[in-house]
Design an enzyme around this catalytic site. Structure first.
Site, short mmCIF file in Angstrom:
data_model
loop_
_atom_site.label_atom_id
_atom_site.label_comp_id
_atom_site.label_asym_id
_atom_site.label_seq_id
_atom_site.Cartn_x
_atom_site.Cartn_y
_atom_site.Cartn_z
N ARG A 106 -1.87 -1.93 -18.80
CA ARG A 106 -3.19 -1.28 -18.73
C ARG A 106 -3.16 -0.26 -17.59
NH1 ARG A 106 -7.67 -2.43 -21.24
NH2 ARG A 106 -6.51 -3.99 -22.40
N ASP A 127 -6.94 14.55 -24.07
CA ASP A 127 -6.90 13.12 -23.77
C ASP A 127 -6.24 12.45 -24.97
OD1 ASP A 127 -7.37 10.44 -23.53
OD2 ASP A 127 -9.46 10.64 -22.90
N TYR A 139 0.85 -1.20 0.00
CA TYR A 139 0.00 0.00 0.00
C TYR A 139 0.89 1.24 0.00
CZ TYR A 139 -4.99 -0.72 0.16
OH TYR A 139 -6.28 -0.95 -0.21
N LYS A 143 -2.49 1.54 -25.07
CA LYS A 143 -2.96 1.55 -26.47
C LYS A 143 -1.73 1.68 -27.38
CE LYS A 143 -7.61 3.23 -25.42
NZ LYS A 143 -7.66 3.84 -24.08
N1 DSN Z 1 -12.40 1.54 -24.75
C1 DSN Z 1 -11.39 2.38 -25.33
C2 DSN Z 1 -11.41 2.32 -26.82
O1 DSN Z 1 -11.70 1.25 -27.31
O2 DSN Z 1 -11.14 3.29 -27.49
C3 DSN Z 1 -11.50 3.73 -24.85
O3 DSN Z 1 -11.75 3.72 -23.49
#
Ligand code: DSN
Length: 478
Positions: free
Chosen positions: A280, A242, A65, A274
């Site tokens: 993640r 974002d 923690y 991404k």
């Molecule tokens: N779920 C993501 C996407 O597929 O773009 C965004 O949060």
């Protein structure tokens, strides 16, 4: 990607250990690798993290923690977490050229919530507290708090609409962002599908938001962030970007100059899994003016930081500093362009007519299908995509009229522009041979469809050939 041969023995041992405790979980982990290896993954928000990133997540850092901030924790014994968070933040600052980085958000929505509350606190709480005199927060009366709450709740946010490519967390009504702010959304030009900066400036002048959010999850074009900042400044708004979808393209120096949001936005958020190809999780970058407010993410909206994930963020960010990652990021965009051209030359209709990032948004209504039918028919044919609204979608957000395609994952496997042309051929071949089933009243349905088994099987064979050319985690045998 990392040569995995040396790690095979370690993974086999780990899976044996897990299997002795819960064999179904061990099997699911094995099956997921089999599925990922065997699917043509075109989901624009997914990728394949490197084995060093994956391995970093599975450690005892998870057991600690560490609520608080670096060097200022609410638990004893956080010296190693301090190292982890400092290294992650240092890499993020250096990679993106940001004045401040916060590595704690557990996800994209957490990063956006952290950013929203930081902006609110920066602009509302401090002046309001000043107004209440020199009293400490703990001395405020219930009436003072009511006044503060009313001010927080009366602020305005302007974000891109969902069907134009924005995200749920950019003020969509069913999301908390659309409830904590008075929200309005901006769309795209109905003819070109492109962001209309003049229309946005006019809307901002009329609405006078505290926050303008730029960024997208399904817009296939680049944004001029210098123009966005100019619009924000013209109405006294904060520009928040974002960049979850395109952080890898910023890190890889594909988006430079006005296309890089970091020099222009006061606050930038991202996910790390991404195009950035990490674990993640989320990140917030900010100018030093907002640093103190963002640093209060925990306890404002976050619980204990996920130290094992912050460590994996640090590893992924270290990877993203390399020449190899820059080359990867450029290939992601080349591949998206090749996919778009391949679809166009076979009669596909693309929102905005093409792409200049990692996303291609195919309007499947020209095939007589809904997005839901196209998504399912492609899945039957070994091609994994997701259905997505197109601007002013007549089929709404559930059935939709579009299919969103993205190239970060296949590019990580080594797919080339000629492979993407073959992928475009496979997609159009399947969609041309898919027909909607009719409802009882003789109209085309929105969910069911017919696709001959031999067409689906033929497409799966073509997918397997491409996937065999570009194995996932080559050398890793379980
Ligand atoms: N779920 C993501 C996407 O597929 O773009 C965004 O949060």
């Amino acid at each position: 990607m990392t040569d995995a041969t040396a790690l095979s023995g370690a993974y086999r041992t780990l899976l044996d250990v897990i299997g002795k405790v819960e064999p179904r979980i061990c099997q699911a982990i094995r099956d997921e690798l089999t599925d990922q290896r065997a699917s043509l993954k075109l989901i624009a928000s997914e990728n394949y993290a490197s084995l060093p990133v994956l391995a970093t997540m599975g450690t005892w850092l998870s057991d600690k923690y560490a609520e608080g901030t670096i060097g200022h924790r609410f638990y004893a014994g956080c010296q190693n977490v301090d190292v982890v968070e400092s290294v992650a933040a240092e890499h993020a600052r250096e990679l993106f050229g940001a004045e401040y980085a916060y590595a704690q958000p557990h996800s994209g929505i957490d990063a956006n919530l952290t950013a929203y509350w930081a902006i609110l606190a920066h602009h509302i709480e401090t002046p309001a507290l000043t107004e209440f005199g020199s009293r400490n927060v703990s001395e405020l009366s219930e009436a003072d708090w009511e006044t503060l709450r009313a001010r927080f709740g009366s602020q305005r946010l302007l974000g891109m609409s969902l069907d134009a490519g924005g995200h749920l967390t950019h003020g969509f009504r069913p999301n908390v962002s659309g409830k904590m702010f008075h929200q309005r959304s901006y769309g795209t030009n109905p003819t070109t599908g492109l962001l209309d900066y003049d229309a946005l400036a006019a809307q901002a002048a009329e609405f006078k938001p505290l926050v303008i959010v730029a960024g997208y999850s399904a817009y296939p074009r680049r944004i001029d962030f210098a123009k966005m900042r100019e619009i924000a400044d013209s109405v006294g708004a904060v520009l928040m970007v974002d960049m979850a979808h395109f952080a890898g393209l910023v890190a890889g120096k594909v988006f430079t100059g006005n296309e890089n949001p970091v020099p222009f936005a006061q606050v930038v958020t991202t996910t790390t899994h991404k195009s950035l190809r990490g674990p993640r999780g989320g990140l917030v970058l900010a100018t030093k003016d907002y640093a103190g407010d963002v640093d209060r993410g925990c306890p404002m909206v976050l619980g204990g930081p996920l130290s094992h994930i912050m460590a994996a963020k640090a590893v992924a960010l270290a990877e993203a500093r390399t020449e190899a990652f820059r080359d990867y990021a450029h290939r992601v965009v080349d591949n998206a362009r090749a996919l778009a051209e391949g679809l166009l030359k076979r009669g596909g209709t693309l929102v905005t007519g093409g792409t200049d990032n990692h996303i291609v948004l195919l309007d499947v209504s020209s095939f007589g299908l809904t997005g839901r039918q196209a998504e399912s028919a492609l899945l039957d044919s070994g091609i994994v995509t997701n259905r997505n609204s197109v601007p002013n979608d007549p089929n709404g957000a559930w059935y939709t009229s579009g299919i969103r395609l993205g190239t970060p994952a296949l590019t990580s496997r080594g797919f080339t522009t000629s492979d993407m042309d073959e992928v475009a051929a496979m997609i159009t071949d399947v969609l041309k041979k898919t027909t909607p089933t009719t409802t009882k009243d003789g109209k085309p349905g929105k969910a069911k469809y017919e696709l001959a088994q031999e067409v689906a099987d033929g497409s799966k064979d073509r997918a397997a050939k491409l996937l065999d050319l570009h194995p996932l985690y080559p050398g890793l045998t379980l």
